[in-house]
Write a protein that holds these residues in place. Structure first.
Motif, short mmCIF file in Angstrom:
data_model
loop_
_atom_site.label_atom_id
_atom_site.label_comp_id
_atom_site.label_asym_id
_atom_site.label_seq_id
_atom_site.Cartn_x
_atom_site.Cartn_y
_atom_site.Cartn_z
N ALA A 186 -14.42 -13.20 4.85
CA ALA A 186 -13.30 -12.30 4.65
C ALA A 186 -12.04 -13.29 4.93
N ASP A 187 -10.92 -12.80 4.27
CA ASP A 187 -9.67 -13.57 4.70
C ASP A 187 -8.97 -12.87 6.33
N LEU A 188 -8.86 -14.06 7.04
CA LEU A 188 -8.34 -13.74 8.23
C LEU A 188 -6.98 -13.24 8.20
N GLY A 189 -6.22 -14.03 7.28
CA GLY A 189 -4.63 -13.80 7.25
C GLY A 189 -3.90 -14.73 8.07
N PHE A 190 -4.53 -15.37 8.85
CA PHE A 190 -3.77 -16.77 9.57
C PHE A 190 -4.97 -17.58 9.98
N ALA A 245 -12.03 -14.61 15.76
CA ALA A 245 -10.94 -13.86 15.43
C ALA A 245 -11.34 -12.76 14.25
N LYS A 246 -11.90 -13.28 13.19
CA LYS A 246 -12.69 -12.22 12.14
C LYS A 246 -13.50 -11.09 12.80
#
Length: 248
Positions: free
Chosen positions: A190-194, A205-206
């Motif tokens: 998944a894309d964490l975004g940062f 964090a994910k």
């Protein structure tokens, strides 16, 4: 409700004081000023001392204002509660050493005369920091496939959640209601975004982000259930046709 503070201040009628009795209340106020608070000079206490005067209430309100009383209501009980607390605080400040010694003596005396209550709950006799207890928690966590935490009490909390959700009477009767179905979500991809600059931190964090989204989804579900319950009441009102009138 004032007995303990009046007793602590050595007031002579602490046992049968009635806050709703005007004479008793006014006499107590001037007694507090004379004996404990002493905010005014003696000659300035006349308005409070004249308890039969029609201007006593006016003088009393001025007195509270001069003391910077924070009570904003006109309720006599709340005002008196603050006055007594203020007087107790001043009394203690004037005799710190005296009351420190009395407090320690009274505590020791009360402990020696206090009956011991024997609890019938076996959990009250457990030592939650003993080696046997920690071993038992870790063994139970292993049986339930719960990841162990360095703090055994946190591990115990996780075990408790698993037992309540998966091993309750309702869950055992209907296992399909608690068994997670479907394809596992590939959170690793998944894309964490940062980017936090560390692979392990990014993965953690994910997971935290997914847990947060799960909590939001659960909250939204509960909100929807509340809305449906309210609509079920307001959208289907019951009408008593017997109360209706036809014609004039």
């Amino acid at each position: 409700m004032f007995k303990r503070k009046l007793t602590a201040l050595d007031y002579h009628t602490s046992d049968n004081f009635d806050v709703n009795d005007d004479d008793q209340y006014r006499n107590l106020v001037i007694w507090l000023e004379d004996q404990k608070i002493r905010h005014y000079k003696i000659e300035d206490r006349q308005k409070l001392r004249d308890t039969k005067s029609s201007d006593w209430v006016k003088g009393y309100k001025t007195y509270l204002k001069d003391l910077a009383c924070p009570v904003q209501t006109e309720k006599r009980a709340e005002q008196l509660q603050w006055l007594l607390s203020f007087a107790v605080r001043l009394e203690y400040a004037d005799n710190v050493d005296k009351y420190k010694n009395q407090t320690s003596e009274k505590i020791a005396k009360s402990e020696s005369h206090t009956p011991k209550v024997v609890s019938t709950n076996p959990l009250d006799n457990l030592d939650f920091d003993s080696a046997d207890f920690k071993k038992g928690v870790n063994t139970l966590a292993q049986l339930l496939s719960v990841t162990r935490h360095p703090d055994h009490l946190i591990t115990l909390r996780a075990v408790s959640k698993v037992v309540c959700r998966r091993l309750s009477a309702e869950a055992l009767e209907n296992p399909d209601s608690v068994i997670v179905k479907g394809k596992p979500f590939p959170f690793q991809d998944a894309d964490l975004g940062f980017d936090m600059g560390d692979y392990v931190l990014n993965q953690a964090a994910k997971i935290l982000r997914l847990l947060y989204i799960h909590d939001l989804r659960d909250l939204q579900t509960r909100i929807n259930e509340c809305i449906v319950a309210v609509q079920g009441i307001t959208a289907n009102p019951k009408t008593d046709t017997k109360l209706g009138k036809v014609g004039f």
